[in-house]
Scaffold this motif. Structure first.
Motif, PDB file in Angstrom:
ATOM      1  N   ILE A  99      32.633 -46.212  56.898  1.00 51.08           N
ATOM      2  CA  ILE A  99      31.237 -46.528  56.588  1.00 51.08           C
ATOM      3  C   ILE A  99      30.774 -47.620  57.552  1.00 51.08           C
ATOM      4  CG2 ILE A  99      29.648 -47.504  54.874  1.00 51.08           C
ATOM      5  CD1 ILE A  99      31.532 -46.392  52.695  1.00 51.08           C
ATOM      6  N   ILE A 100      29.657 -47.379  58.216  1.00 52.18           N
ATOM      7  CA  ILE A 100      29.029 -48.398  59.062  1.00 52.18           C
ATOM      8  C   ILE A 100      27.777 -48.819  58.318  1.00 52.18           C
ATOM      9  CG2 ILE A 100      27.948 -48.903  61.277  1.00 52.18           C
ATOM     10  CD1 ILE A 100      29.874 -46.826  62.518  1.00 52.18           C
ATOM     11  N   PHE A 101      27.732 -50.105  57.978  1.00 52.17           N
ATOM     12  CA  PHE A 101      26.698 -50.596  57.066  1.00 52.17           C
ATOM     13  C   PHE A 101      25.910 -51.734  57.703  1.00 52.17           C
ATOM     14  CE2 PHE A 101      25.198 -53.152  53.489  1.00 52.17           C
ATOM     15  CZ  PHE A 101      24.563 -52.173  52.730  1.00 52.17           C
ATOM     16  N   ASP A 102      24.596 -51.645  57.647  1.00 49.54           N
ATOM     17  CA  ASP A 102      23.711 -52.669  58.208  1.00 49.54           C
ATOM     18  C   ASP A 102      23.701 -53.893  57.290  1.00 49.54           C
ATOM     19  OD1 ASP A 102      21.637 -54.276  59.088  1.00 49.54           O
ATOM     20  OD2 ASP A 102      20.192 -52.646  59.283  1.00 49.54           O
ATOM     21  N   ALA A 103      24.265 -54.989  57.785  1.00 44.74           N
ATOM     22  CA  ALA A 103      24.339 -56.242  57.014  1.00 44.74           C
ATOM     23  C   ALA A 103      23.485 -57.331  57.662  1.00 44.74           C
ATOM     24  CB  ALA A 103      25.789 -56.687  56.888  1.00 44.74           C
ATOM     25  N   GLU A 104      22.410 -56.913  58.301  1.00 45.26           N
ATOM     26  CA  GLU A 104      21.554 -57.827  59.063  1.00 45.26           C
ATOM     27  C   GLU A 104      20.870 -58.868  58.186  1.00 45.26           C
ATOM     28  OE1 GLU A 104      19.820 -58.793  62.895  1.00 45.26           O
ATOM     29  OE2 GLU A 104      21.458 -57.492  62.351  1.00 45.26           O
ATOM     30  N   LYS A 105      20.291 -58.433  57.076  1.00 47.39           N
ATOM     31  CA  LYS A 105      19.467 -59.344  56.276  1.00 47.39           C
ATOM     32  C   LYS A 105      20.267 -59.891  55.093  1.00 47.39           C
ATOM     33  CE  LYS A 105      14.982 -59.667  53.932  1.00 47.39           C
ATOM     34  NZ  LYS A 105      15.101 -61.070  53.766  1.00 47.39           N
ATOM     35  N   MET A 106      20.821 -61.080  55.280  1.00 49.11           N
ATOM     36  CA  MET A 106      21.579 -61.744  54.218  1.00 49.11           C
ATOM     37  C   MET A 106      21.224 -63.218  54.191  1.00 49.11           C
ATOM     38  SD  MET A 106      25.461 -60.604  53.437  1.00 49.11           S
ATOM     39  CE  MET A 106      26.043 -60.095  55.018  1.00 49.11           C
ATOM     40  N   ASP A 107      19.940 -63.497  54.101  1.00 47.11           N
ATOM     41  CA  ASP A 107      19.486 -64.883  54.149  1.00 47.11           C
ATOM     42  C   ASP A 107      19.582 -65.604  52.809  1.00 47.11           C
ATOM     43  OD1 ASP A 107      18.839 -64.643  56.867  1.00 47.11           O
ATOM     44  OD2 ASP A 107      16.870 -63.812  56.387  1.00 47.11           O
ATOM     45  N   THR A 108      19.400 -64.862  51.722  1.00 45.80           N
ATOM     46  CA  THR A 108      19.374 -65.484  50.396  1.00 45.80           C
ATOM     47  C   THR A 108      20.397 -64.807  49.481  1.00 45.80           C
ATOM     48  OG1 THR A 108      17.753 -63.943  49.481  1.00 45.80           O
ATOM     49  CG2 THR A 108      16.879 -65.896  50.650  1.00 45.80           C
ATOM     50  N   GLU A 109      20.635 -65.405  48.329  1.00 44.49           N
ATOM     51  CA  GLU A 109      21.519 -64.786  47.343  1.00 44.49           C
ATOM     52  C   GLU A 109      20.967 -63.443  46.887  1.00 44.49           C
ATOM     53  OE1 GLU A 109      23.025 -67.145  44.078  1.00 44.49           O
ATOM     54  OE2 GLU A 109      23.064 -68.935  45.351  1.00 44.49           O
ATOM     55  N   ASP A 110      19.656 -63.347  46.780  1.00 44.11           N
ATOM     56  CA  ASP A 110      19.040 -62.075  46.408  1.00 44.11           C
ATOM     57  C   ASP A 110      19.319 -61.000  47.451  1.00 44.11           C
ATOM     58  OD1 ASP A 110      18.006 -63.044  44.037  1.00 44.11           O
ATOM     59  OD2 ASP A 110      15.983 -63.384  44.827  1.00 44.11           O
ATOM     60  N   ASP A 111      19.255 -61.387  48.735  1.00 44.08           N
ATOM     61  CA  ASP A 111      19.579 -60.445  49.814  1.00 44.08           C
ATOM     62  C   ASP A 111      21.019 -59.949  49.674  1.00 44.08           C
ATOM     63  OD1 ASP A 111      17.061 -60.854  50.922  1.00 44.08           O
ATOM     64  OD2 ASP A 111      17.793 -62.274  52.446  1.00 44.08           O
ATOM     65  N   VAL A 112      21.933 -60.867  49.416  1.00 40.02           N
ATOM     66  CA  VAL A 112      23.349 -60.512  49.283  1.00 40.02           C
ATOM     67  C   VAL A 112      23.530 -59.543  48.116  1.00 40.02           C
ATOM     68  CG1 VAL A 112      25.682 -61.379  48.809  1.00 40.02           C
ATOM     69  CG2 VAL A 112      24.162 -62.646  50.356  1.00 40.02           C
ATOM     70  N   TYR A 113      22.871 -59.831  47.011  1.00 34.55           N
ATOM     71  CA  TYR A 113      22.960 -58.955  45.839  1.00 34.55           C
ATOM     72  C   TYR A 113      22.401 -57.564  46.160  1.00 34.55           C
ATOM     73  CZ  TYR A 113      22.300 -57.120  41.146  1.00 34.55           C
ATOM     74  OH  TYR A 113      22.338 -56.321  40.035  1.00 34.55           O
TER      75      TYR A 113
END
Length: 173
Positions: A149-163
């Motif tokens: 699986i290749i997964f776009d993890a670009e947007k992880m600025d906040t805890e909400d983004d991570v969730y």
């Protein structure tokens, strides 16, 4: 029984996302670098200094095989783990491999914040840091791109983004 291997460049979010995703999936979480440090009672940089890269990579390979024996586990690998020995093939056979894909610009932004804890980045600034990341990625991409699986993890600025990202990845697993 489930085994998931998260991989990607340093700063891609393997540990951050791994902790959230493992809770959501009810899996144990193992950060391979921390696992090695606890087993050897030394920091990764100390092991590199004492044993050289070849010696460290051998330890890393053995510890990868050890944690892959565990059941119901999510393993966050070191950034270089997939690129040595047959580690990539091994992870693909032992479980589900996921490459967290992040752009050079975003990696540079994230790594700028934690350069002091990463000796290889310590004295690199701005464009020099981006060039270093870009060159490193060129050599690692052929391995990373073998992930199931290749997964776009670009947007992880906040805890909400991570969730949110965790939930998106969960739906693919």
């Amino acid at each position: 029984m489930k085994r998931i291997f998260l991989m990607g460049y340093m700063g891609a979010g393997k540990t951050t996302l791994g902790k959230t995703l493992s809770k959501s999936l009810n899996l144990s979480f193992i950060d391979l670098d921390y696992y090695i440090e606890r087993r050897y009672h030394k920091e990764i940089r100390q092991l590199f200094a004492e044993k050289g890269e070849d010696g460290f990579r051998d330890i890393e390979r053995r510890m990868l095989h050890e944690v892959a024996e565990f059941e119901d586990v999510l393993i966050s690998t070191g950034g270089g783990t997939p690129c040595f020995f047959d580690n990539m093939q091994f992870m693909n056979q032992a479980g589900v491999s996921v490459y967290l894909k992040v752009s050079v610009d975003e990696l540079a932004k994230r790594l700028e914040l934690c350069k002091q804890t990463r000796p290889v980045l310590k004295n690199r600034l701005g464009e020099e840091l981006k060039a270093f990341i870009s060159e490193s990625l060129k050599t690692r991409l052929p391995f990373y791109e073998q992930a199931q699986i290749i997964f776009d993890a670009e947007k992880m600025d906040t805890e909400d983004d991570v969730y949110t990202i965790s939930k998106q990845l969960e739906s693919l697993l």
